[in-house]
Design a protein around this motif. Structure first.
Motif, short mmCIF file in Angstrom:
data_model
loop_
_atom_site.label_atom_id
_atom_site.label_comp_id
_atom_site.label_asym_id
_atom_site.label_seq_id
_atom_site.Cartn_x
_atom_site.Cartn_y
_atom_site.Cartn_z
N UNK A 109 0.84 -1.20 0.00
CA UNK A 109 0.00 0.00 0.00
C UNK A 109 0.87 1.25 0.00
N UNK A 110 1.98 1.21 0.74
CA UNK A 110 2.89 2.34 0.79
C UNK A 110 3.48 2.66 -0.57
N UNK A 111 3.85 1.63 -1.32
CA UNK A 111 4.39 1.85 -2.67
C UNK A 111 3.35 2.53 -3.55
N UNK A 112 2.10 2.12 -3.39
CA UNK A 112 1.01 2.73 -4.16
C UNK A 112 0.86 4.20 -3.77
N UNK A 113 0.97 4.49 -2.47
CA UNK A 113 0.84 5.87 -2.00
C UNK A 113 1.95 6.75 -2.56
N UNK A 114 3.16 6.23 -2.63
CA UNK A 114 4.28 7.02 -3.15
C UNK A 114 4.03 7.41 -4.61
N UNK A 115 3.53 6.47 -5.41
CA UNK A 115 3.25 6.78 -6.81
C UNK A 115 2.14 7.83 -6.93
#
Length: 234
Positions: free
Chosen positions: A145-151
């Motif tokens: 989920x964090x990777x998605x948030x960064x994008x």
């Protein structure tokens, strides 16, 4: 008075997305809460799509965590609307939501800071308690989920940064936006969740830690919302 946990327990992710969509339509576009709501709705829709596609190892835990997480923001909205005091981390956004000297990007970052810095650790602990998981059991999906948030954050910054015609006010905005890091906020949130999990057998200490966390995250949000010189157009 019902607790935040009681008010978020029955929130499903689909219902939360519907509520955010309604909020985004009801509020004036320049309203700071509307700005953050639109940002958060994009994140929530992306998580829902990934859940439907089987993009998470533990779908139950990720859906539960995401729903609890969203419910905490919506509870803060309800508190503010009803004249109650929302958590300290959210108060700066609600207080500054109509300030003409605050840029939309600042509203977005302050909302993300409040939600990640305070709501997320509490949501992780609440979800682990409810599903009898250890934080380490959900860490992999937390990172996904964090990777998605960064994008999404990268897209948000591109969309909300002012154009070349506003460079006279964009210079301090650039410095302010660059001083805050989503990645560091996520790391701090995970560390806070682990601390709260370890303190669950010491409720008084855990409550004090939670209060201090709320206050410190609120201080960062207040700094992110400092009015910049000049007046921003719609």
């Amino acid at each position: 008075m019902t607790s935040v946990r009681e008010r978020t327990a029955s929130v499903t992710l689909d219902a939360a997305a519907g509520r955010m969509r309604a909020l985004a339509c009801e509020l004036p576009g320049r309203d700071g809460v509307a700005v953050f709501t639109s940002v958060y709705l994009a994140v929530t829709d992306e998580v829902r799509q990934q859940l439907a596609a089987g993009g998470f190892a533990d779908r139950t835990a990720t859906a539960g965590l995401s729903a609890d997480f969203a419910g905490r923001f919506l509870a803060a909205v309800d508190d503010a609307a009803a004249g109650r005091r929302p958590p300290a981390c959210w108060r700066p956004l609600f207080q500054a939501r109509r300030h003409r000297g605050v840029h939309p990007l600042q509203f977005a970052l302050a909302g993300i800071n409040a939600h990640i810095g305070y709501d997320l650790p509490l949501a992780v602990v609440a979800t682990c308690r409810a599903l009898r998981r250890e934080p380490e059991d959900v860490e992999g999906d937390y990172e996904r989920v964090g990777d998605l948030l960064v994008r999404l954050e990268e897209r948000i910054r591109e969309q909300l940064m002012p154009g070349p015609d506003l460079l006279d006010v964009a210079d301090p905005l650039t410095h302010l936006a660059g001083a805050w890091s989503l990645e560091r906020a996520r790391d701090a949130a995970w560390a806070a969740a682990r601390v709260l999990w370890r303190l669950r057998g010491l409720p008084e200490v855990g409550e004090e830690f939670s209060v201090r966390l709320d206050q410190s995250v609120g201080l960062v949000s207040r700094c992110l919302l400092v009015p910049l010189r000049g007046r921003f157009d719609d």
